[in-house]
Design a protein around this motif. Structure first.
Motif, PDB file in Angstrom:
ATOM      1  N   SER A  38       0.825  -1.215   0.000  1.00  0.00           N
ATOM      2  CA  SER A  38       0.000   0.000   0.000  1.00  0.00           C
ATOM      3  C   SER A  38       0.854   1.256   0.000  1.00  0.00           C
ATOM      4  O   SER A  38       0.508   2.242  -0.666  1.00  0.00           O
ATOM      5  CB  SER A  38      -0.949  -0.005   1.194  1.00  0.00           C
ATOM      6  OG  SER A  38      -0.230   0.038   2.396  1.00  0.00           O
ATOM      7  N   HIS A  40       3.815   1.519  -1.328  1.00  0.00           N
ATOM      8  CA  HIS A  40       4.371   1.599  -2.681  1.00  0.00           C
ATOM      9  C   HIS A  40       3.351   2.219  -3.637  1.00  0.00           C
ATOM     10  O   HIS A  40       3.690   3.094  -4.451  1.00  0.00           O
ATOM     11  CB  HIS A  40       4.782   0.208  -3.162  1.00  0.00           C
ATOM     12  CG  HIS A  40       5.287   0.191  -4.569  1.00  0.00           C
ATOM     13  ND1 HIS A  40       6.478   0.769  -4.936  1.00  0.00           N
ATOM     14  CD2 HIS A  40       4.753  -0.317  -5.709  1.00  0.00           C
ATOM     15  CE1 HIS A  40       6.663   0.602  -6.231  1.00  0.00           C
ATOM     16  NE2 HIS A  40       5.617  -0.050  -6.720  1.00  0.00           N
ATOM     17  N   ARG A  41       2.095   1.814  -3.526  1.00  0.00           N
ATOM     18  CA  ARG A  41       1.054   2.377  -4.392  1.00  0.00           C
ATOM     19  C   ARG A  41       0.805   3.849  -4.070  1.00  0.00           C
ATOM     20  O   ARG A  41       0.523   4.648  -4.971  1.00  0.00           O
ATOM     21  CB  ARG A  41      -0.233   1.572  -4.248  1.00  0.00           C
ATOM     22  CG  ARG A  41      -0.079   0.166  -4.839  1.00  0.00           C
ATOM     23  CD  ARG A  41      -1.348  -0.596  -4.760  1.00  0.00           C
ATOM     24  NE  ARG A  41      -2.306  -0.046  -5.723  1.00  0.00           N
ATOM     25  CZ  ARG A  41      -3.560  -0.434  -5.804  1.00  0.00           C
ATOM     26  NH1 ARG A  41      -4.027  -1.324  -4.973  1.00  0.00           N
ATOM     27  NH2 ARG A  41      -4.359   0.104  -6.702  1.00  0.00           N
ATOM     28  N   LEU A  42       0.897   4.212  -2.793  1.00  0.00           N
ATOM     29  CA  LEU A  42       0.723   5.618  -2.433  1.00  0.00           C
ATOM     30  C   LEU A  42       1.830   6.490  -2.998  1.00  0.00           C
ATOM     31  O   LEU A  42       1.591   7.606  -3.461  1.00  0.00           O
ATOM     32  CB  LEU A  42       0.687   5.771  -0.917  1.00  0.00           C
ATOM     33  CG  LEU A  42      -0.643   5.507  -0.243  1.00  0.00           C
ATOM     34  CD1 LEU A  42      -0.478   5.558   1.256  1.00  0.00           C
ATOM     35  CD2 LEU A  42      -1.663   6.517  -0.689  1.00  0.00           C
ATOM     36  N   GLN A  44       3.467   5.962  -5.679  1.00  0.00           N
ATOM     37  CA  GLN A  44       3.248   6.099  -7.112  1.00  0.00           C
ATOM     38  C   GLN A  44       2.167   7.129  -7.426  1.00  0.00           C
ATOM     39  O   GLN A  44       2.220   7.804  -8.446  1.00  0.00           O
ATOM     40  CB  GLN A  44       2.846   4.759  -7.722  1.00  0.00           C
ATOM     41  CG  GLN A  44       3.983   3.787  -7.836  1.00  0.00           C
ATOM     42  CD  GLN A  44       3.545   2.469  -8.459  1.00  0.00           C
ATOM     43  OE1 GLN A  44       2.374   2.126  -8.441  1.00  0.00           O
ATOM     44  NE2 GLN A  44       4.501   1.738  -9.006  1.00  0.00           N
ATOM     45  N   ARG A  45       1.181   7.288  -6.573  1.00  0.00           N
ATOM     46  CA  ARG A  45       0.092   8.236  -6.823  1.00  0.00           C
ATOM     47  C   ARG A  45       0.518   9.681  -6.603  1.00  0.00           C
ATOM     48  O   ARG A  45      -0.100  10.593  -7.124  1.00  0.00           O
ATOM     49  CB  ARG A  45      -1.097   7.925  -5.931  1.00  0.00           C
ATOM     50  CG  ARG A  45      -1.834   6.706  -6.348  1.00  0.00           C
ATOM     51  CD  ARG A  45      -3.065   6.532  -5.526  1.00  0.00           C
ATOM     52  NE  ARG A  45      -3.809   5.370  -5.974  1.00  0.00           N
ATOM     53  CZ  ARG A  45      -4.976   5.025  -5.502  1.00  0.00           C
ATOM     54  NH1 ARG A  45      -5.537   5.754  -4.560  1.00  0.00           N
ATOM     55  NH2 ARG A  45      -5.587   3.961  -5.948  1.00  0.00           N
ATOM     56  N   GLY A  46       1.518   9.892  -5.779  1.00  0.00           N
ATOM     57  CA  GLY A  46       2.003  11.251  -5.581  1.00  0.00           C
ATOM     58  C   GLY A  46       1.694  11.785  -4.196  1.00  0.00           C
ATOM     59  O   GLY A  46       0.949  11.194  -3.426  1.00  0.00           O
ATOM     60  N   SER A  48      -0.066  14.289  -3.202  1.00  0.00           N
ATOM     61  CA  SER A  48      -1.367  14.903  -2.911  1.00  0.00           C
ATOM     62  C   SER A  48      -2.261  13.981  -2.084  1.00  0.00           C
ATOM     63  O   SER A  48      -3.056  14.444  -1.279  1.00  0.00           O
ATOM     64  CB  SER A  48      -2.070  15.291  -4.211  1.00  0.00           C
ATOM     65  OG  SER A  48      -2.333  14.128  -4.978  1.00  0.00           O
ATOM     66  N   ARG A  49      -2.158  12.687  -2.281  1.00  0.00           N
ATOM     67  CA  ARG A  49      -3.009  11.746  -1.549  1.00  0.00           C
ATOM     68  C   ARG A  49      -2.300  11.080  -0.380  1.00  0.00           C
ATOM     69  O   ARG A  49      -2.911  10.337   0.367  1.00  0.00           O
ATOM     70  CB  ARG A  49      -3.503  10.661  -2.498  1.00  0.00           C
ATOM     71  CG  ARG A  49      -4.387  11.190  -3.581  1.00  0.00           C
ATOM     72  CD  ARG A  49      -4.979  10.049  -4.337  1.00  0.00           C
ATOM     73  NE  ARG A  49      -5.791  10.541  -5.444  1.00  0.00           N
ATOM     74  CZ  ARG A  49      -6.581   9.791  -6.157  1.00  0.00           C
ATOM     75  NH1 ARG A  49      -6.666   8.513  -5.888  1.00  0.00           N
ATOM     76  NH2 ARG A  49      -7.290  10.287  -7.133  1.00  0.00           N
ATOM     77  N   MET A  50      -1.020  11.320  -0.244  1.00  0.00           N
ATOM     78  CA  MET A  50      -0.261  10.582   0.760  1.00  0.00           C
ATOM     79  C   MET A  50      -0.582  11.010   2.186  1.00  0.00           C
ATOM     80  O   MET A  50      -0.576  10.184   3.088  1.00  0.00           O
ATOM     81  CB  MET A  50       1.239  10.712   0.510  1.00  0.00           C
ATOM     82  CG  MET A  50       1.702   9.865  -0.639  1.00  0.00           C
ATOM     83  SD  MET A  50       3.465   9.969  -0.908  1.00  0.00           S
ATOM     84  CE  MET A  50       4.090   9.235   0.553  1.00  0.00           C
ATOM     85  N   ALA A  53      -3.929   9.396   3.497  1.00  0.00           N
ATOM     86  CA  ALA A  53      -3.791   7.949   3.468  1.00  0.00           C
ATOM     87  C   ALA A  53      -2.813   7.454   4.526  1.00  0.00           C
ATOM     88  O   ALA A  53      -3.028   6.403   5.141  1.00  0.00           O
ATOM     89  CB  ALA A  53      -3.344   7.495   2.086  1.00  0.00           C
TER      90      ALA A  53
END
Length: 74
Positions: A38, A40-42, A44-46, A48-50, A53
């Motif tokens: 999870s 790692h996926r965060l 990758q999203r950047g 702004s959402r970290m 999350a």
């Protein structure tokens, strides 16, 4: 003399006591893998959402630790 009245340990209880740490280890490893995937996926999203999350993930980890502590003490 008090030891004479103690009930003998059942084989099923001994087996469960031996398997309990193994099951906790497996659960711990699976939780660690889920957290790594999870994060790692965060990443990758950047960024702004970290923030949100990471707060949710941190809260979930703290709740899981508290629940597992309470289960072990009772």
């Amino acid at each position: 003399m008090a030891d004479m009245h103690r009930e003998p340990a059942l084989a099923a209880d001994v087996l469960l006591d031996m398997l309990m740490p193994v099951s906790q280890l497996v659960i711990g490893i699976l939780v660690l893998v889920a957290v790594v995937v999870s994060v790692h996926r965060l990443v990758q999203r950047g960024p702004s959402r970290m923030g949100g999350a990471m707060l949710i993930a941190g809260g979930a980890v703290v709740c899981l630790a508290v629940v597992s502590y309470l289960v072990q003490t009772f």
